[in-house]
Design a protein around this motif. Sequence first.
Motif, PDB file in Angstrom:
ATOM      1  N   ASP A 314       0.813  -1.216   0.000  1.00  0.00           N
ATOM      2  CA  ASP A 314       0.000   0.000   0.000  1.00  0.00           C
ATOM      3  C   ASP A 314       0.846   1.264   0.000  1.00  0.00           C
ATOM      4  O   ASP A 314       0.378   2.336   0.381  1.00  0.00           O
ATOM      5  CB  ASP A 314      -0.931   0.009   1.225  1.00  0.00           C
ATOM      6  CG  ASP A 314      -1.965  -1.101   1.174  1.00  0.00           C
ATOM      7  OD1 ASP A 314      -2.505  -1.347   0.081  1.00  0.00           O
ATOM      8  OD2 ASP A 314      -2.222  -1.732   2.211  1.00  0.00           O
ATOM      9  N   ASN A 367      -0.426   5.361  -6.746  1.00  0.00           N
ATOM     10  CA  ASN A 367      -0.818   4.323  -5.786  1.00  0.00           C
ATOM     11  C   ASN A 367      -1.101   4.915  -4.402  1.00  0.00           C
ATOM     12  O   ASN A 367      -0.884   4.282  -3.383  1.00  0.00           O
ATOM     13  CB  ASN A 367       0.251   3.233  -5.660  1.00  0.00           C
ATOM     14  CG  ASN A 367      -0.303   1.942  -5.061  1.00  0.00           C
ATOM     15  OD1 ASN A 367      -1.382   1.492  -5.423  1.00  0.00           O
ATOM     16  ND2 ASN A 367       0.422   1.341  -4.135  1.00  0.00           N
ATOM     17  N   SER A 368      -1.622   6.155  -4.381  1.00  0.00           N
ATOM     18  CA  SER A 368      -1.983   6.767  -3.106  1.00  0.00           C
ATOM     19  C   SER A 368      -3.103   7.777  -3.312  1.00  0.00           C
ATOM     20  O   SER A 368      -3.378   8.211  -4.438  1.00  0.00           O
ATOM     21  CB  SER A 368      -0.782   7.465  -2.470  1.00  0.00           C
ATOM     22  OG  SER A 368      -0.580   8.749  -3.018  1.00  0.00           O
ATOM     23  N   GLU A 369      -3.736   8.185  -2.215  1.00  0.00           N
ATOM     24  CA  GLU A 369      -4.794   9.179  -2.261  1.00  0.00           C
ATOM     25  C   GLU A 369      -4.262  10.574  -2.562  1.00  0.00           C
ATOM     26  O   GLU A 369      -5.035  11.501  -2.810  1.00  0.00           O
ATOM     27  CB  GLU A 369      -5.548   9.200  -0.933  1.00  0.00           C
ATOM     28  CG  GLU A 369      -4.682   9.557   0.276  1.00  0.00           C
ATOM     29  CD  GLU A 369      -5.441   9.525   1.585  1.00  0.00           C
ATOM     30  OE1 GLU A 369      -6.674   9.677   1.554  1.00  0.00           O
ATOM     31  OE2 GLU A 369      -4.796   9.333   2.635  1.00  0.00           O
ATOM     32  N   MET A 370      -2.952  10.732  -2.569  1.00  0.00           N
ATOM     33  CA  MET A 370      -2.352  12.037  -2.832  1.00  0.00           C
ATOM     34  C   MET A 370      -2.135  12.303  -4.314  1.00  0.00           C
ATOM     35  O   MET A 370      -1.718  13.401  -4.691  1.00  0.00           O
ATOM     36  CB  MET A 370      -1.029  12.146  -2.080  1.00  0.00           C
ATOM     37  CG  MET A 370      -1.199  12.131  -0.570  1.00  0.00           C
ATOM     38  SD  MET A 370       0.349  12.003   0.357  1.00  0.00           S
ATOM     39  CE  MET A 370       0.770  10.270   0.093  1.00  0.00           C
ATOM     40  N   GLU A 373      -5.646  12.951  -9.665  1.00  0.00           N
ATOM     41  CA  GLU A 373      -6.264  12.153 -10.721  1.00  0.00           C
ATOM     42  C   GLU A 373      -7.620  12.686 -11.147  1.00  0.00           C
ATOM     43  O   GLU A 373      -8.346  12.039 -11.898  1.00  0.00           O
ATOM     44  CB  GLU A 373      -6.402  10.706 -10.241  1.00  0.00           C
ATOM     45  CG  GLU A 373      -5.056  10.057  -9.958  1.00  0.00           C
ATOM     46  CD  GLU A 373      -5.165   8.655  -9.390  1.00  0.00           C
ATOM     47  OE1 GLU A 373      -4.203   7.880  -9.556  1.00  0.00           O
ATOM     48  OE2 GLU A 373      -6.202   8.332  -8.778  1.00  0.00           O
ATOM     49  N   ASN A 501       3.867   7.548   2.724  1.00  0.00           N
ATOM     50  CA  ASN A 501       2.481   7.891   2.992  1.00  0.00           C
ATOM     51  C   ASN A 501       2.349   9.222   3.716  1.00  0.00           C
ATOM     52  O   ASN A 501       1.234   9.701   3.915  1.00  0.00           O
ATOM     53  CB  ASN A 501       1.823   6.786   3.821  1.00  0.00           C
ATOM     54  CG  ASN A 501       1.402   5.611   2.968  1.00  0.00           C
ATOM     55  OD1 ASN A 501       0.424   5.669   2.246  1.00  0.00           O
ATOM     56  ND2 ASN A 501       2.177   4.536   3.029  1.00  0.00           N
ATOM     57  N   ARG A 545      -4.075  15.239   8.342  1.00  0.00           N
ATOM     58  CA  ARG A 545      -4.022  14.349   7.189  1.00  0.00           C
ATOM     59  C   ARG A 545      -4.822  14.906   6.004  1.00  0.00           C
ATOM     60  O   ARG A 545      -4.375  14.833   4.855  1.00  0.00           O
ATOM     61  CB  ARG A 545      -4.564  12.973   7.581  1.00  0.00           C
ATOM     62  CG  ARG A 545      -4.540  11.938   6.460  1.00  0.00           C
ATOM     63  CD  ARG A 545      -3.121  11.528   6.127  1.00  0.00           C
ATOM     64  NE  ARG A 545      -3.026  10.702   4.941  1.00  0.00           N
ATOM     65  CZ  ARG A 545      -1.893  10.248   4.432  1.00  0.00           C
ATOM     66  NH1 ARG A 545      -0.752  10.550   5.010  1.00  0.00           N
ATOM     67  NH2 ARG A 545      -1.881   9.508   3.351  1.00  0.00           N
ATOM     68  N   GLU A 546      -5.987  15.461   6.264  1.00  0.00           N
ATOM     69  CA  GLU A 546      -6.821  15.991   5.185  1.00  0.00           C
ATOM     70  C   GLU A 546      -6.103  17.103   4.437  1.00  0.00           C
ATOM     71  O   GLU A 546      -6.097  17.133   3.202  1.00  0.00           O
ATOM     72  CB  GLU A 546      -8.136  16.505   5.772  1.00  0.00           C
ATOM     73  CG  GLU A 546      -9.104  17.036   4.720  1.00  0.00           C
ATOM     74  CD  GLU A 546     -10.405  17.518   5.323  1.00  0.00           C
ATOM     75  OE1 GLU A 546     -11.278  17.969   4.556  1.00  0.00           O
ATOM     76  OE2 GLU A 546     -10.561  17.445   6.561  1.00  0.00           O
ATOM     77  N   VAL A 549      -3.189  15.698   2.229  1.00  0.00           N
ATOM     78  CA  VAL A 549      -3.632  15.096   0.974  1.00  0.00           C
ATOM     79  C   VAL A 549      -3.928  16.177  -0.061  1.00  0.00           C
ATOM     80  O   VAL A 549      -3.492  16.097  -1.224  1.00  0.00           O
ATOM     81  CB  VAL A 549      -4.858  14.204   1.209  1.00  0.00           C
ATOM     82  CG1 VAL A 549      -5.479  13.774  -0.119  1.00  0.00           C
ATOM     83  CG2 VAL A 549      -4.481  12.977   2.035  1.00  0.00           C
ATOM     84  N   ARG A 553      -1.692  16.909  -3.528  1.00  0.00           N
ATOM     85  CA  ARG A 553      -2.298  16.899  -4.862  1.00  0.00           C
ATOM     86  C   ARG A 553      -1.975  18.179  -5.620  1.00  0.00           C
ATOM     87  O   ARG A 553      -1.701  18.150  -6.833  1.00  0.00           O
ATOM     88  CB  ARG A 553      -3.810  16.720  -4.746  1.00  0.00           C
ATOM     89  CG  ARG A 553      -4.252  15.319  -4.358  1.00  0.00           C
ATOM     90  CD  ARG A 553      -5.757  15.259  -4.187  1.00  0.00           C
ATOM     91  NE  ARG A 553      -6.195  13.938  -3.723  1.00  0.00           N
ATOM     92  CZ  ARG A 553      -7.412  13.674  -3.272  1.00  0.00           C
ATOM     93  NH1 ARG A 553      -8.326  14.639  -3.203  1.00  0.00           N
ATOM     94  NH2 ARG A 553      -7.723  12.446  -2.872  1.00  0.00           N
TER      95      ARG A 553
END
Length: 602
Positions: A314, A367-370, A373, A501, A545-546, A549, A553
């Motif tokens: 992950d 491969n991460s939420e960051m 996309e 991460n 964390r929010e 991210v 991005r």
Amino acid sequence: MIRSPLTRLSRLLIAGFFCLAASLPLSAQSGLEGVHGIAMHGDLKYPPDFTHFDYVNPDAPKGGRVVQSAIGSFDSFNPFIVKGTPADGLGLLYDSLTSKAQDEPFSEYGLLAKRIYVPEDRRWIEFEMRPEARFSDGVPVTAEDVVNTFRLLREEGSPFYRAYYADISKIEAVSRHRVRFEFADTDNRELPLIVGEVPILPKHFWDSRNFAETALEIPIGSGPYEIASYNPGRSITYRLREDYWGADLPVNRGRNNFAQWVYDYYRDSTVALEAFKAGQYDFRLENSAKNWATGYTGPAFDQGRILTRSIEHDNPTGMQAFVMNSRRSQFQDPRVRYALAHAFDFEWTNRNLFYGAYKRSHSFFSNSEMAAEALPDAAERAILEPLRAQLPEEVFTQVYQAPQTQGDGNMRLQVRKGLHLLAEAGWTLDKGVLRNSAGEPFRFEILLIQREFERIVNPFIRNLERMGISVNVRVVDISQYINRLREYDFDMIVGSFGQSNSPGNEQREYWHSESAERPGSRNLAGIRNPAIDQLVELVIQAPDREALVVRARALDRALQWNHYVIPQYHINAYRVAYWNKFGMPETRPKYALGFDTWWILP
């Protein structure tokens, strides 16, 4: 003037009180209670009374000998300086103040440190060290060792350390086993964690030696292993210390199970693979799709004596790419950099060379939420809008996708798009040769360290030649390669930028203007962009964390649309092969392979 009716004695007593208060640990002054660990964001997974990590076998047997391969050579046991080529595995020699949990995004638990004191604003941190900690020569590990380690790294070590720990304003040994770090006026919430990850070096050893010079003198460390023997440039053997002070700590239980850990050196990866199949070493992490698809065959595999596994993870896969050195004149225009990206046919390469093993990379945080996309949402636009004048318009209007093909080898459309971009940038195709306004031809060199990569580079070069660009490939040995990268003496390389991460300070080293001209930095592309500088700082200063991210991005998007690299590919799995001599825990770590939790079967 009315003077206060204080006697001289009273004034001295009061002054003494304030001096005493100033010398007390900040934790004592603030009334903080010590904790056993610290998380970047959110809560710790493991409580104060935990006995071991979930991904280990606490009863794993100790013993046996594991052999791995290394490529090239080595001439140094000092991995902390610019000079020399350090041996593989030197991290086994050293302990740090804290140890990272491999099943949490970014949490640290006490190793050399018994207790950790840190306020809510994270403007300082204190570590109460374990008095039982010892170096391999029996000398206690103290706060002075910590202070001296950071002095050595920041003053005489690789320039990376000076930049990475630039926000530390003061380091002080409060007592023999208590060390305090104070930080500059910054919102860098990661800094208290990353200072805990630094390998602590013995002051008494380095006081009589030149830290900045390469040497093959066996160093002293406080970690689980020591160097047992070595053959210069050919092999190195580490031995598990029988007197290792920290073997039964919760962060270590079930780890460091091999009695001997050996690295044998090979000329190249082709020779190394054949040596593995012949039983010359035990474990191999494969990064070649061709080898993985075709090379792992034979009686040892058929009989189950060698096992292969693909283990998904992950972790963000980061960015592997053709990296253009924008310090070179021909790569300074982003339209030129984007034009060259149209010459890399990933789809054909993946189908014909990689057996369909890879995914195309589009993001620096794949491969991460960051990963960026989708189009920026309101929170991300709020970050980007103040920088609009310094960013490409596409950052706000398009989702980045690296140039794509049908995979059939037909590159006419891509070549046409590339030539159109080059024409916009002032380059003209004249009798098959691309020239600038001064009539100079477009030519450059791709510097490689692995000859096996030529099969990937050659189709790329053929497509560039169709654009009138002349390219040659130079393959050099590891020492020359490292030296040329340190001095930015290259046009283009195949480089990678790993991500975690919890991205933070390392982003300065990758992308910030301050690192662009500093020898030895990881800003290989030579990026000097004030908007990216600001986005890097925002990532480092993310309060939760929010926010992290969203800010990552935004940084991702700015890097994508400036076309500093030509993205290649990634895979979100470890491809491992090993002789059937290992045991391993039933639960594996989420964010690492965890090879140091395996053991040799009786």
